[in-house]
Design a protein around this motif. Structure first.
Motif, mmCIF file in Angstrom:
data_model
loop_
_atom_site.group_PDB
_atom_site.id
_atom_site.type_symbol
_atom_site.label_atom_id
_atom_site.label_comp_id
_atom_site.label_asym_id
_atom_site.label_seq_id
_atom_site.Cartn_x
_atom_site.Cartn_y
_atom_site.Cartn_z
ATOM 1 N N ALA A 179 -12.960 -27.193 15.248
ATOM 2 C CA ALA A 179 -13.471 -28.270 16.098
ATOM 3 C C ALA A 179 -12.377 -29.259 16.486
ATOM 4 N N THR A 180 -11.538 -29.633 15.521
ATOM 5 C CA THR A 180 -10.472 -30.603 15.803
ATOM 6 C C THR A 180 -9.479 -30.057 16.812
ATOM 7 N N ARG A 181 -9.102 -28.799 16.649
ATOM 8 C CA ARG A 181 -8.139 -28.194 17.571
ATOM 9 C C ARG A 181 -8.755 -27.980 18.953
ATOM 10 N N LEU A 182 -10.036 -27.697 19.007
ATOM 11 C CA LEU A 182 -10.701 -27.559 20.295
ATOM 12 C C LEU A 182 -10.709 -28.882 21.049
ATOM 13 N N ARG A 183 -10.992 -29.972 20.341
ATOM 14 C CA ARG A 183 -10.975 -31.287 20.994
ATOM 15 C C ARG A 183 -9.570 -31.637 21.464
ATOM 16 N N ALA A 184 -8.556 -31.310 20.661
ATOM 17 C CA ALA A 184 -7.177 -31.587 21.067
ATOM 18 C C ALA A 184 -6.789 -30.763 22.293
ATOM 19 N N ALA A 185 -7.240 -29.515 22.341
ATOM 20 C CA ALA A 185 -6.943 -28.670 23.503
ATOM 21 C C ALA A 185 -7.609 -29.224 24.752
ATOM 22 N N ALA A 186 -8.833 -29.724 24.601
ATOM 23 C CA ALA A 186 -9.525 -30.321 25.743
ATOM 24 C C ALA A 186 -8.792 -31.570 26.230
ATOM 25 N N ARG A 187 -8.283 -32.383 25.302
ATOM 26 C CA ARG A 187 -7.525 -33.581 25.700
ATOM 27 C C ARG A 187 -6.257 -33.189 26.449
ATOM 28 N N ASP A 188 -5.571 -32.153 25.969
ATOM 29 C CA ASP A 188 -4.364 -31.699 26.665
ATOM 30 C C ASP A 188 -4.704 -31.239 28.079
ATOM 31 N N PHE A 189 -5.805 -30.518 28.217
ATOM 32 C CA PHE A 189 -6.232 -30.057 29.540
ATOM 33 C C PHE A 189 -6.520 -31.242 30.452
ATOM 34 N N ASP A 190 -7.234 -32.241 29.931
ATOM 35 C CA ASP A 190 -7.572 -33.424 30.738
ATOM 36 C C ASP A 190 -6.330 -34.212 31.123
ATOM 37 N N ASP A 191 -5.408 -34.380 30.175
ATOM 38 C CA ASP A 191 -4.191 -35.146 30.457
ATOM 39 C C ASP A 191 -3.387 -34.499 31.576
ATOM 40 N N VAL A 192 -3.310 -33.172 31.551
ATOM 41 C CA VAL A 192 -2.528 -32.453 32.563
ATOM 42 C C VAL A 192 -3.252 -32.437 33.908
ATOM 43 N N THR A 193 -4.566 -32.202 33.860
ATOM 44 C CA THR A 193 -5.323 -31.997 35.089
ATOM 45 C C THR A 193 -5.692 -33.290 35.775
ATOM 46 N N TYR A 194 -6.082 -34.301 35.003
ATOM 47 C CA TYR A 194 -6.603 -35.532 35.592
ATOM 48 C C TYR A 194 -5.767 -36.769 35.260
ATOM 49 N N GLY A 195 -4.931 -36.694 34.239
ATOM 50 C CA GLY A 195 -4.205 -37.872 33.793
ATOM 51 C C GLY A 195 -2.802 -38.008 34.321
ATOM 52 N N GLY A 196 -2.332 -37.039 35.114
ATOM 53 C CA GLY A 196 -0.992 -37.135 35.675
ATOM 54 C C GLY A 196 0.118 -36.918 34.671
ATOM 55 N N ARG A 197 -0.176 -36.338 33.519
ATOM 56 C CA ARG A 197 0.847 -36.086 32.499
ATOM 57 C C ARG A 197 1.453 -34.699 32.692
ATOM 58 N N ALA A 198 2.631 -34.509 32.141
ATOM 59 C CA ALA A 198 3.316 -33.217 32.237
ATOM 60 C C ALA A 198 3.258 -32.512 30.895
ATOM 61 N N ALA A 199 2.869 -31.253 30.919
ATOM 62 C CA ALA A 199 2.829 -30.449 29.706
ATOM 63 C C ALA A 199 4.209 -29.861 29.438
ATOM 64 N N ASP A 200 4.386 -29.344 28.232
ATOM 65 C CA ASP A 200 5.627 -28.665 27.893
ATOM 66 C C ASP A 200 5.279 -27.359 27.181
ATOM 67 N N GLU A 201 6.310 -26.653 26.768
ATOM 68 C CA GLU A 201 6.078 -25.351 26.130
ATOM 69 C C GLU A 201 5.287 -25.494 24.844
ATOM 70 N N ALA A 202 5.555 -26.548 24.059
ATOM 71 C CA ALA A 202 4.848 -26.739 22.793
ATOM 72 C C ALA A 202 3.347 -26.904 23.029
ATOM 73 N N THR A 203 2.989 -27.639 24.093
ATOM 74 C CA THR A 203 1.570 -27.813 24.407
ATOM 75 C C THR A 203 0.929 -26.482 24.730
ATOM 76 N N TYR A 204 1.612 -25.675 25.505
ATOM 77 C CA TYR A 204 1.055 -24.364 25.854
ATOM 78 C C TYR A 204 0.942 -23.469 24.632
ATOM 79 N N ARG A 205 1.944 -23.492 23.756
ATOM 80 C CA ARG A 205 1.893 -22.624 22.577
ATOM 81 C C ARG A 205 0.722 -23.006 21.677
ATOM 82 N N ARG A 206 0.388 -24.274 21.603
ATOM 83 C CA ARG A 206 -0.782 -24.684 20.820
ATOM 84 C C ARG A 206 -2.057 -24.103 21.419
ATOM 85 N N GLN A 207 -2.147 -24.129 22.738
ATOM 86 C CA GLN A 207 -3.317 -23.554 23.396
ATOM 87 C C GLN A 207 -3.404 -22.047 23.128
#
Length: 234
Positions: A179-207
């Motif tokens: 559950a915790t990792r799912l919520r973190a993955a959703a936050r990463d998705f929101d930050d990239v898609t709607y928050g104007g943030r840039a993802a990196d390789e580490a973020t993708y590897r977690r997903q």
């Protein structure tokens, strides 16, 4: 000819004789002749260019603006300059403290925004994006693969318009260990898609790791035989 009081005065131009009246030029032809004469290039060789005239107009406007402001500011021009410097200093301090403004992340938009794809298709797209170093798109595609996989396994009902946060919350009830990792993955998705943030390789590897782990995880269903035996033993 001479200009006096804005009116063109016509002076004698030619004398026929001592007794003849002077020859005068009518007003309108004289004005036209003067206009043609003054329009010659030789009289405008040192005129400022169009750009220079525009700059002069801007500077005159700025000077007038500051002049008007200084008359109502304590200390005159010096006081106005001090106020401007103080405003710039405050703005710089806020920028240094808060950084570049970002849009507030929101999950108002749905997770899937295109034609239905399978989890395998989303994973393939994510890997293709990752191979090119397009981490934002890779994170988005991998999160969609996670949710689509849970739908294909009937761990989530297929519901159009579902957001990443909603999917993570619902899946966390069935897969509490993640559950915790799912919520973190959703936050990463929101930050990239709607928050104007840039993802990196580490973020993708977690997903990607979360996606792989979920594929190997058995859900904990409330009505499973294992849970039923536990309830009877209690």
């Amino acid at each position: 000819m001479s200009l006096t009081g804005g009116m063109l005065s016509v002076v004698p131009m030619l004398w026929h004789s001592d007794d003849a009246p002077p020859v005068t030029v009518p007003r309108d032809p004289a004005r036209e002749a003067a206009r043609r004469e003054l329009s010659k290039q030789m009289y405008h060789e040192h005129d400022p260019s169009l750009l220079q005239r525009a700059l002069n107009a801007v500077w005159d406007w700025v000077d007038g603006l500051f002049g008007a402001a200084s008359t109502v500011t304590p200390g005159g021009s010096v006081g106005l300059l001090v106020i401007l410097l103080a405003v710039l200093a405050i703005a710089g301090a806020l920028w240094w403290r808060l950084g570049t403004p970002h849009r507030t992340p929101t999950s108002s938009a749905s997770l899937f925004d295109d034609r239905p794809r399978s989890a395998a298709e989303h994973r393939a797209a994510a890997e293709a994006y990752a191979a090119q170093g397009h981490w934002n798109q890779a994170v988005q595609a991998r999160m969609r693969a996670v949710v689509r996989s849970l739908e294909e396994r009937a761990l989530l009902d297929v519901r159009p318009g579902r957001t990443a946060d909603e999917a993570a919350s619902e899946a966390g009830s069935t897969l509490p260990d993640h559950a915790t990792r799912l919520r973190a993955a959703a936050r990463d998705f929101d930050d990239v898609t709607y928050g104007g943030r840039a993802a990196d390789e580490a973020t993708y590897r977690r997903q990607a790791t979360l996606d792989d782990d979920l594929e190997r995880t058995r859900p904990q269903l409330a009505d499973s035989p294992h849970n039923a035996r536990q309830g009877a033993a209690g």
